[in-house]
Design an enzyme around this catalytic site. Structure first.
Site, mmCIF file in Angstrom:
data_model
loop_
_atom_site.group_PDB
_atom_site.id
_atom_site.type_symbol
_atom_site.label_atom_id
_atom_site.label_comp_id
_atom_site.label_asym_id
_atom_site.label_seq_id
_atom_site.Cartn_x
_atom_site.Cartn_y
_atom_site.Cartn_z
ATOM 1 N NE ARG A 1 -22.342 67.590 -63.283
ATOM 2 C CZ ARG A 1 -21.323 68.026 -63.931
ATOM 3 N NH1 ARG A 1 -20.136 68.049 -63.327
ATOM 4 N NH2 ARG A 1 -21.406 68.848 -65.124
ATOM 5 C CB SER B 1 -32.179 66.141 -69.556
ATOM 6 O OG SER B 1 -30.793 66.956 -68.835
ATOM 7 C CG ASP C 1 -29.538 66.445 -71.694
ATOM 8 O OD1 ASP C 1 -29.234 65.275 -71.073
ATOM 9 O OD2 ASP C 1 -30.410 66.603 -72.700
HETATM 10 C C1 0WK Z 1 -23.630 65.019 -68.515
HETATM 11 C C2 0WK Z 1 -24.531 66.265 -68.939
HETATM 12 C C3 0WK Z 1 -25.908 66.218 -68.477
HETATM 13 C C4 0WK Z 1 -26.603 64.821 -69.343
HETATM 14 C C5 0WK Z 1 -25.865 63.758 -68.927
HETATM 15 C C6 0WK Z 1 -26.206 62.649 -69.744
HETATM 16 O O1 0WK Z 1 -23.679 66.946 -67.884
HETATM 17 O O2 0WK Z 1 -26.630 67.295 -68.727
HETATM 18 O O3 0WK Z 1 -27.762 64.809 -68.960
HETATM 19 O O4 0WK Z 1 -24.421 63.907 -69.301
HETATM 20 O O5 0WK Z 1 -25.700 61.482 -69.829
HETATM 21 P P1 0WK Z 1 -26.101 60.212 -68.594
HETATM 22 O O6 0WK Z 1 -25.579 60.800 -67.238
HETATM 23 O O7 0WK Z 1 -27.430 60.018 -68.761
HETATM 24 O O8 0WK Z 1 -25.293 59.137 -69.073
HETATM 25 C C1 BGC Z 2 -34.986 63.443 -72.964
HETATM 26 C C2 BGC Z 2 -34.176 64.403 -73.475
HETATM 27 C C3 BGC Z 2 -32.616 64.561 -72.942
HETATM 28 C C4 BGC Z 2 -32.318 63.060 -73.213
HETATM 29 C C5 BGC Z 2 -30.983 62.863 -72.857
HETATM 30 C C6 BGC Z 2 -34.408 62.117 -72.898
HETATM 31 O O1 BGC Z 2 -35.021 61.220 -72.401
HETATM 32 O O2 BGC Z 2 -36.040 63.399 -73.295
HETATM 33 O O3 BGC Z 2 -34.769 65.733 -73.043
HETATM 34 O O4 BGC Z 2 -31.939 65.229 -73.713
HETATM 35 O O5 BGC Z 2 -33.092 61.925 -72.576
HETATM 36 O O6 BGC Z 2 -30.649 63.003 -71.532
#
Ligand code: 0WK
Ligand code: BGC
Length: 918
Positions: free
Chosen positions: A547, A607, A661
């Site tokens: 994003r 992240s 993140d």
């Molecule tokens: C939304 C956050 C972002 C994070 C994500 C993790 O804004 O920084 O990396 O959540 O959740 P995912 O999208 O991997 O399920």
């Molecule tokens: C990364 C982290 C991150 C997490 C959640 C992991 O794979 O090593 O830096 O915070 O994923 O997104």
């Protein structure tokens, strides 16, 4: 056939006296006088004085006719002898129920059924809706010798049924009937069960039965409160039975101890079922699954397969559950008072349980069969109505027709309705026909087919017992296969302790390099204090979506605008295209947001594990979550971004902060809740950060204050400390990843991997013939085909198994109900483990913070984000539950981040711009 001691035959059971009534056509009634087929009956207007002869034939042929108003019903001729045809007709009219009255009975029955199903009203319900703990129908693989004992009105039938696993096409049945001594049904309960056990001993003595374990199914046609298939307490006797010391007792135990007394130690009562259930199962053996059963014999009752979540009295929340209506008591609360006639009142008064079982109208009371109680032998009501003997046999007259009508008013409009019952007369011809036609009238949207049971309940009971054994054996094998994924409290305390140890190692200057949990300093020293102001660009890379955001932090709050961009796999795993792609997205966003002329400070949520060297300087240690773009590891990612901007002549980039993140999430939630000092992500990957005392951060100079530590707990166990908790399924998943051996903790918890763990378990269950009948599932061999989002859907509370089957159907997996239940169980096991492991990690963090601060009780908030945490129906609940258990001295509040960590990155940038240390 030899007499005395019971009658016996070999091979297939002789056909029971019932005929098949599968009628497709619907019977409806033309208005009086017209006589053609197919028109709906007119509402009844006025009562004719003398029905004409053709009207009489109307009655016989089930055609509609004006009926007496309820008020009329009670002032009927009740004289000893009705001689004139008109008098007979008037008496019979009283027994005729107009369609709208039947419709009303149907609605009352539905209401009564719902009352029986609901936990709140069940106790007061007349129609008790008792769970039968039958959650599945035979799948044709049932095999083995099964004993069955049927307790019938006047005899006990013992059967040995040998199922060949051939789809129950050719069960071998041997049976023997033992007439019951006259008064045993009114004597001591112990005597009755001893008699049944003696019949069994005699039967087994008469057939060459092996001494190996013989499971027994007990058909007990009385209302029982069942708590499991082999545990059933008799609620009340009926049909003339009144043995002492049985009501309120577990009749399975009573039979088992009587069997023990007969030294039949190899016979186990595995299942008890109502005769309706046995009937339903018997008819299911004839190919089509049968989900409703109806019995109209000495008594009447029905059962059907309901969605388990509707059966509030049973704990089962998913799949199907057979429910026995015990509708014999329908009307005991006066619900049928406008239907009952003096004849019924009379029969009831003379019965052994006046006022009860108002809905039951045993045929013998209407001149059929061998009934005992009721006043003076057969055809009682008709006679009482003064009809000449045999009058009921007049086509379409009297009892049989009216009883059929009411039965169906109970409305179970499902496909097959098998009904073993008394003499064929009650279902062949008129009864079944009327039952069928009136059902069609009362439930036109349902197609019900009557399928008479050709063998009473014997074979059905054998199948229920065999299904129970099959499920028990399967459950045992499934439990063994899933056991390594089920963590005990001690296991989780051990993980907590290991996490704590690794945290200490990660914080230690000496030990940091070898720690699996790298405890990376972030240079963020505090959470927002609300004085942040300004406009910022923010990037959020590393989750499901990339994003780009513009964040305006003002006195009255924060406003944001954002755009989601895709990172193609080729870029994620490409050769250095990644940062070019990021810059293109930024430029596209700035164009759309009309920001190209402005140089806004930028906060970059990145992240992945980075060694932070400053707020705007972070060296990528390793890729995770499927990323592997080359030329990045070991590089300062902010520098990579700046270089890409230069390559793209995008001079307006001013990166002031790069955060993980977890940090972004903590800051974003910290803006609303100052107690938020922990950031948690459970999404594609998983990780946590928290505010550590500077004195404990050996890798950074300084003792004062606190600093946010990015734990990178995803790598916990990469040094092997978690190997005991790794199952073969986890190893299979890890081996296929591009970072095998890495991110071990993450691969047990996060969304990128849970679906794959489930897929491998399902493949193992198929291989063990425990799932999808062992049929190979090519689609299930495909990596990542079983997405983690499926878990979130499949585990929704009360999700009808139909929907689980739909998901599996999309994967070309033809699942039975049991299969769907099993898939649900596997998903629940995998997601529960993930939540509990996450809780063990978090317990180590909050306990450390509590000890750091020398507090007896710590109150802290966790800012949390991630699709798995947010979308999974139970993850957060299981996580919080286990955390409370593992860290009882910490009160932990979870605050879901609504705007993601982009906002957090902007807040860090805001603090950085204020020149203060964030
Ligand atoms: C939304 C956050 C972002 C994070 C994500 C993790 O804004 O920084 O990396 O959540 O959740 P995912 O999208 O991997 O399920
Ligand atoms: C990364 C982290 C991150 C997490 C959640 C992991 O794979 O090593 O830096 O915070 O994923 O997104």
């Amino acid at each position: 056939m030899q007499r005395g001691g019971g009658r016996q035959s070999l091979g297939r059971a002789p056909p029971a006296p019932l005929v098949c009534l599968g009628v497709g056509r619907r019977v409806s009634c033309p208005p009086a006088g017209r006589g053609s087929e197919g028109d709906a009956p007119p509402p009844s207007t006025q009562v004719p004085s003398e029905p004409s002869p053709e009207r009489w034939s109307l009655l016989c042929t089930g055609k509609a006719h004006p009926c007496p108003a309820p008020s009329e019903r009670h002032s009927l001729p009740f004289t000893p002898a009705l001689t004139s045809r008109a008098q007979v007709q008037r008496a019979l009219l009283a027994l005729t129920i107009p369609l709208e009255a039947l419709q009303a009975v149907k609605d009352r029955m539905l209401q009564a059924m719902r009352k029986g199903l609901s936990r709140q009203t069940h106790a007061q319900a007349n129609v008790r809706m008792l769970p039968a703990y039958i959650c599945s129908t035979p799948d044709g693989t049932e095999k083995g010798d099964i004993l069955v004992v049927e307790l019938c009105q006047s005899h006990v039938r013992t059967l040995r049924v040998t199922l060949l696993g051939d789809g129950n096409q050719s069960p071998q049945v041997t049976y023997k009937i033992f007439d019951m001594p006259g008064d045993i049904t009114q004597g001591k309960g112990e005597a009755l069960f001893d008699f049944i056990a003696q019949c069994l001993r005699q039967f087994l003595a008469g057939i060459s039965s092996p001494q190996h374990r013989l499971p027994l199914g007990f058909v007990f046609p009385f209302s029982c409160r069942q708590t499991q298939l082999d545990k059933a307490e008799l609620i009340s006797w009926s049909k003339g039975f009144s043995c002492s010391d049985v009501e309120g007792k577990d009749v399975v135990q009573l039979l088992q101890s009587a069997i023990k007394k007969q030294e039949l130690h190899h016979v186990d009562v595995v299942a008890l079922m109502n005769d309706t259930v046995g009937t339903m199962m018997t008819c299911s053996m004839r190919g089509e699954p049968c989900e409703v059963a109806l019995i109209v014999g000495t008594g009447t009752n029905s059962c059907f397969m309901a969605e388990a979540q509707l059966v509030e009295m049973a704990e089962e929340i998913s799949g199907q559950m057979c429910v026995i209506t015990e509708w014999g008591c329908f009307g005991d609360d006066g619900t049928l008072s406008d239907i009952l006639t003096p004849y019924d009142q009379h029969v009831d008064q003379e019965s052994f349980n006046p006022g009860e079982k108002r809905c039951t109208h045993p045929p013998e009371r209407a001149g059929h069969g061998q009934g005992k109680e009721g006043s003076g032998g057969s055809g009682a009501p008709a006679e009482r109505a003064g009809l000449l003997p045999g009058a009921a046999d007049l086509p379409g007259g009297g009892e049989p027709r009216r009883r059929a009508l009411r039965c169906w008013a109970g409305c179970h409009p499902q496909p097959h309705v098998p009904e073993p019952g008394p003499s064929p007369s009650s279902f062949s011809g008129r009864f079944g026909e009327i039952l069928q036609s009136v059902t069609g009238l009362l439930a036109p949207e349902c197609m019900a087919t009557l399928l008479p049971s050709v063998d009473g309940t014997g074979q059905g009971a054998a199948v229920v017992t065999a299904v129970a054994l099959r499920l028990a054996a399967q459950r045992h094998e499934v439990d063994q296969l899933l056991a390594p994924l089920q963590l005990s409290r001690a296991d989780l305390e051990r993980v907590q302790a290991l996490m704590r140890r690794e945290m200490e190692l990660g914080l230690g200057l000496e030990s940091h390099a070898n720690a699996s949990v790298r405890m990376l300093p972030t240079y963020v020293r505090g959470t927002p204090d609300g004085t942040e102001r300004g406009e910022f660009l923010a990037l959020d890379l590393g989750g499901t979506n990339f994003r780009v955001l513009v964040v305006r932090v003002a006195q009255d709050g924060i406003r944001m605008a954002s755009e989601i961009y895709v990172i193609p796999t080729a870029v994620m795993q490409g050769t250095g295209e990644l940062f070019n792609h990021i810059i293109e997205c930024i430029m596209d966003f700035q164009l759309k947001q009309n920001l190209l002329e402005q140089v806004l400070p930028l906060g970059f949520t990145f992240s992945f594990p980075c060694q932070q060297l400053g707020l705007d300087k972070a060296v990528l240690l390793s890729w995770t979550k499927g990323f592997s773009a080359s030329g990045c590891v070991g590089q300062d990612v902010v520098q990579l971004l700046r270089e890409a901007a230069q390559r793209k002549q995008h001079l307006g980039l001013k990166v002031v902060a790069v955060v993980n993140d977890t940090v972004g999430t903590m800051m974003s939630c910290g803006y609303d809740d100052p107690k938020c000092e922990i950031g948690l992500i459970v999404g594609t990957g998983t990780n946590a950060c928290y505010m550590e005392e500077m004195r404990n951060v050996g890798t950074v100079e300084g003792e004062q204050g606190r600093m946010c530590i990015n734990m990178e707990w995803g790598a916990f166990g990469d040094n092997g400390c978690l190997d005991d908790f790794f199952t073969d399924f986890d190893r299979l998943v890890d081996e296929k990843t591009i970072n095998a051996g890495k991110q071990r903790f993450e691969k047990l918890i996060s969304g990128m991997y849970l679906g794959e763990i489930v897929r491998h378990i399902l493949l193992a269950l198929v291989e063990k013939q425990l799932l999808f009948r062992g049929k190979p599932c090519p689609k299930l061999q495909t990596r990542d085909i079983f997405q983690t989002k499926f878990l979130s859907t499949i585990e929704i509370d009360g999700l009808a198994l139909q929907q689980v089957r739909a998901i599996l159907q999309d994967l070309e997996l033809q699942a039975s109900f049991e299969d769907s239940l099993l898939v649900q169980k596997v998903c629940q096991t995998v997601s529960l483990r993930a939540a509990q492991l996450c809780a063990a990690g978090l317990a180590a963090v909050v306990e450390k913070m509590r000890e750091n601060r020398g507090l007896a009780q710590l109150a802290v908030t966790v800012g949390v984000d991630g699709t798995l945490y947010k979308m999974h129906p139970r993850f957060s609940q299981h996580l919080q539950q286990m955390l409370r258990d593992l860290a009882p001295n910490c009160t932990v509040t979870f605050l879901q981040s609504e705007d993601g960590s982009g906002k957090g990155a902007a807040l860090v940038a805001a603090v950085a711009c204020r020149g203060a240390e964030p």
